[in-house]
Write a protein that holds these residues in place. Structure first.
Motif, PDB file in Angstrom:
ATOM      1  N   GLU A  56     -26.047  78.555  33.591  1.00  0.00           N
ATOM      2  CA  GLU A  56     -26.529  79.470  34.644  1.00  0.00           C
ATOM      3  C   GLU A  56     -27.930  78.231  34.547  1.00  0.00           C
ATOM      4  OE1 GLU A  56     -26.657  83.870  34.422  1.00  0.00           O
ATOM      5  OE2 GLU A  56     -28.270  83.360  33.257  1.00  0.00           O
ATOM      6  N   THR A  57     -28.897  77.292  33.916  1.00  0.00           N
ATOM      7  CA  THR A  57     -29.224  76.408  33.386  1.00  0.00           C
ATOM      8  C   THR A  57     -29.285  75.842  33.927  1.00  0.00           C
ATOM      9  OG1 THR A  57     -30.632  77.399  31.388  1.00  0.00           O
ATOM     10  CG2 THR A  57     -31.533  75.460  32.060  1.00  0.00           C
ATOM     11  N   VAL A  58     -27.522  74.797  33.943  1.00  0.00           N
ATOM     12  CA  VAL A  58     -27.528  73.574  33.848  1.00  0.00           C
ATOM     13  C   VAL A  58     -26.980  74.088  35.092  1.00  0.00           C
ATOM     14  CG1 VAL A  58     -25.344  71.585  33.972  1.00  0.00           C
ATOM     15  CG2 VAL A  58     -26.325  72.923  31.826  1.00  0.00           C
ATOM     16  N   ALA A  59     -26.457  75.118  35.967  1.00  0.00           N
ATOM     17  CA  ALA A  59     -26.108  74.873  37.339  1.00  0.00           C
ATOM     18  C   ALA A  59     -27.098  75.102  38.028  1.00  0.00           C
ATOM     19  CB  ALA A  59     -24.916  76.216  37.021  1.00  0.00           C
ATOM     20  N   GLU A  60     -28.096  75.013  37.629  1.00  0.00           N
ATOM     21  CA  GLU A  60     -29.672  75.635  38.542  1.00  0.00           C
ATOM     22  C   GLU A  60     -30.030  74.383  38.874  1.00  0.00           C
ATOM     23  OE1 GLU A  60     -33.400  78.725  39.646  1.00  0.00           O
ATOM     24  OE2 GLU A  60     -31.939  79.154  37.976  1.00  0.00           O
ATOM     25  N   MET A 139     -22.158  69.303  29.994  1.00  0.00           N
ATOM     26  CA  MET A 139     -22.767  68.019  30.229  1.00  0.00           C
ATOM     27  C   MET A 139     -22.718  67.209  29.756  1.00  0.00           C
ATOM     28  SD  MET A 139     -27.025  69.872  29.656  1.00  0.00           S
ATOM     29  CE  MET A 139     -26.790  70.268  28.849  1.00  0.00           C
ATOM     30  N   ASP A 140     -22.574  65.409  30.538  1.00  0.00           N
ATOM     31  CA  ASP A 140     -22.306  64.536  29.953  1.00  0.00           C
ATOM     32  C   ASP A 140     -23.411  63.889  29.451  1.00  0.00           C
ATOM     33  OD1 ASP A 140     -20.982  61.420  29.135  1.00  0.00           O
ATOM     34  OD2 ASP A 140     -20.621  61.604  31.702  1.00  0.00           O
ATOM     35  N   LEU A 141     -23.997  64.058  28.490  1.00  0.00           N
ATOM     36  CA  LEU A 141     -25.094  63.619  27.876  1.00  0.00           C
ATOM     37  C   LEU A 141     -25.177  62.175  27.495  1.00  0.00           C
ATOM     38  CD1 LEU A 141     -26.385  66.537  25.243  1.00  0.00           C
ATOM     39  CD2 LEU A 141     -26.321  66.161  27.779  1.00  0.00           C
ATOM     40  N   GLY A 142     -23.784  61.295  27.623  1.00  0.00           N
ATOM     41  CA  GLY A 142     -24.127  59.780  27.314  1.00  0.00           C
ATOM     42  C   GLY A 142     -23.891  59.329  28.840  1.00  0.00           C
ATOM     43  N   ALA A 166     -31.211  60.962  46.427  1.00  0.00           N
ATOM     44  CA  ALA A 166     -30.211  60.340  46.042  1.00  0.00           C
ATOM     45  C   ALA A 166     -30.149  59.616  44.962  1.00  0.00           C
ATOM     46  CB  ALA A 166     -29.714  59.208  47.135  1.00  0.00           C
ATOM     47  N   GLU A 167     -30.590  59.632  43.951  1.00  0.00           N
ATOM     48  CA  GLU A 167     -31.240  59.303  42.942  1.00  0.00           C
ATOM     49  C   GLU A 167     -30.848  60.557  42.236  1.00  0.00           C
ATOM     50  OE1 GLU A 167     -30.988  56.040  41.351  1.00  0.00           O
ATOM     51  OE2 GLU A 167     -31.102  55.032  43.181  1.00  0.00           O
ATOM     52  N   ALA A 168     -30.353  61.818  41.961  1.00  0.00           N
ATOM     53  CA  ALA A 168     -30.347  62.375  40.910  1.00  0.00           C
ATOM     54  C   ALA A 168     -28.936  62.136  40.271  1.00  0.00           C
ATOM     55  CB  ALA A 168     -30.079  64.269  41.741  1.00  0.00           C
ATOM     56  N   PRO A 169     -28.750  62.880  38.916  1.00  0.00           N
ATOM     57  CA  PRO A 169     -27.854  62.403  37.793  1.00  0.00           C
ATOM     58  C   PRO A 169     -26.606  64.057  38.360  1.00  0.00           C
ATOM     59  CG  PRO A 169     -29.098  63.722  36.968  1.00  0.00           C
ATOM     60  CD  PRO A 169     -30.028  63.113  38.518  1.00  0.00           C
ATOM     61  N   ARG A 170     -25.804  63.178  38.065  1.00  0.00           N
ATOM     62  CA  ARG A 170     -24.914  64.130  37.725  1.00  0.00           C
ATOM     63  C   ARG A 170     -25.321  64.655  36.155  1.00  0.00           C
ATOM     64  NH1 ARG A 170     -23.747  67.291  41.667  1.00  0.00           N
ATOM     65  NH2 ARG A 170     -21.626  67.832  39.866  1.00  0.00           N
ATOM     66  N   LEU A 171     -24.951  66.235  35.814  1.00  0.00           N
ATOM     67  CA  LEU A 171     -25.816  66.802  34.374  1.00  0.00           C
ATOM     68  C   LEU A 171     -24.029  67.000  33.808  1.00  0.00           C
ATOM     69  CD1 LEU A 171     -28.411  69.430  35.401  1.00  0.00           C
ATOM     70  CD2 LEU A 171     -28.479  66.955  34.207  1.00  0.00           C
ATOM     71  N   GLY A 172     -22.830  67.243  35.146  1.00  0.00           N
ATOM     72  CA  GLY A 172     -21.555  67.187  34.163  1.00  0.00           C
ATOM     73  C   GLY A 172     -20.861  66.615  35.117  1.00  0.00           C
ATOM     74  N   SER A 173     -19.420  65.855  34.672  1.00  0.00           N
ATOM     75  CA  SER A 173     -18.336  65.484  35.262  1.00  0.00           C
ATOM     76  C   SER A 173     -17.548  65.519  36.239  1.00  0.00           C
ATOM     77  CB  SER A 173     -17.581  65.123  33.884  1.00  0.00           C
ATOM     78  OG  SER A 173     -16.299  66.406  33.703  1.00  0.00           O
TER      79      SER A 173
END
Length: 173
Positions: A56-60, A139-142, A166-173
Motif C-alpha cells: 500500500e505504501t508503494v502504491a500510494e 520495487m526495482d531498487l537497482g 515528468a521526472e518521477a521514478p517508477r518504483l516497480g517495473s
C-alpha cells in the motif's frame, strides 16, 4: 475582527500548536510542500502516522510521484519508516530521501536535491546489498538507484528546476 497583524487562518498567538504544545504544521502548502500564506488555498496534505502495508505504501507513493507530488510521497515513505519493522527502516528512510531529493530538484535547489538523491540512493543500495534483495514489494531498487544518481548528475549540471511529475521514478517495473 482578529488581532492586528494576523493573517486569515493564522492562530492569534502566531504559533501553530496543538493543545499539548506540539507543532501542528497546519499552514497550507503547495504541491511541492512549500508553505503558502495563511488563508491561501493549498494542496491537501497527507495524513501523518498512517500505518499501511508495504505494498500500500508503494502504491500510494507511486500515485503521488506520478502526480508530481514528491513531497507528499516522502510523507508516505516516512510513515513506513517510522511504523515498519526495524530491519526495513533504512529502506523506507532512503526512499523518503529520494522523494525529498526530487522535491528539492523541482524547487530549483540543485545542491540540496543532488545531495539527497545521492544519500537516498546510497541508503537504498546499502539496504539491498545487506539483504541480497533488489525487488522488495515489487520495487526495482537497482533502477531507483540508477535513476537517482542520473538525476543528481543532471541537476548538478544545471538542469535546474525539474518537472517533478515528468521526472518521477517508477518504483516497480
Amino acid at each position: 475582527m482578529g488581532d492586528a497583524g494576523t493573517e486569515a487562518g493564522r492562530p492569534a498567538d502566531g504559533r501553530d500548536r496543538d493543545a499539548a504544545g506540539r507543532a501542528r504544521n497546519a499552514r497550507p502548502r503547495d504541491g511541492l510542500g512549500r508553505p503558502l500564506p495563511y488563508g491561501a488555498e493549498g494542496v491537501e496534505r497527507q495524513p501523518e502516522g498512517v500505518v499501511r502495508t508495504p505494498r500500500e505504501t508503494v502504491a500510494e507513493a507511486q500515485a503521488l510521484l506520478d502526480a508530481g507530488k514528491p513531497f507528499h510521497a516522502h510523507e508516505v515513505f516516512e510513515d513506513a519508516w517510522k511504523s515498519g519493522p526495524e530491519d526495513e527502516r533504512a529502506l523506507w528512510r532512503g526512499l523518503a530521501q529520494l522523494a525529498v531529493g526530487l522535491t528539492h530538484a523541482a524547487r530549483g535547489n540543485a545542491t540540496g536535491g543532488a545531495r539527497l538523491l545521492r544519500r537516498g540512493a546510497g541508503a537504498v543500495e546499502g539496504w539491498a546489498a545487506k539483504r541480497d534483495a533488489d525487488r522488495p514489494y515489487g520495487m526495482d531498487l537497482g533502477g531507483l538507484v540508477a535513476w537517482a544518481r542520473e538525476l543528481a548528475t543532471r541537476v548538478e549540471g544545471g538542469a535546474g528546476p525539474v518537472d517533478a511529475g515528468a521526472e518521477a521514478p517508477r518504483l516497480g517495473s
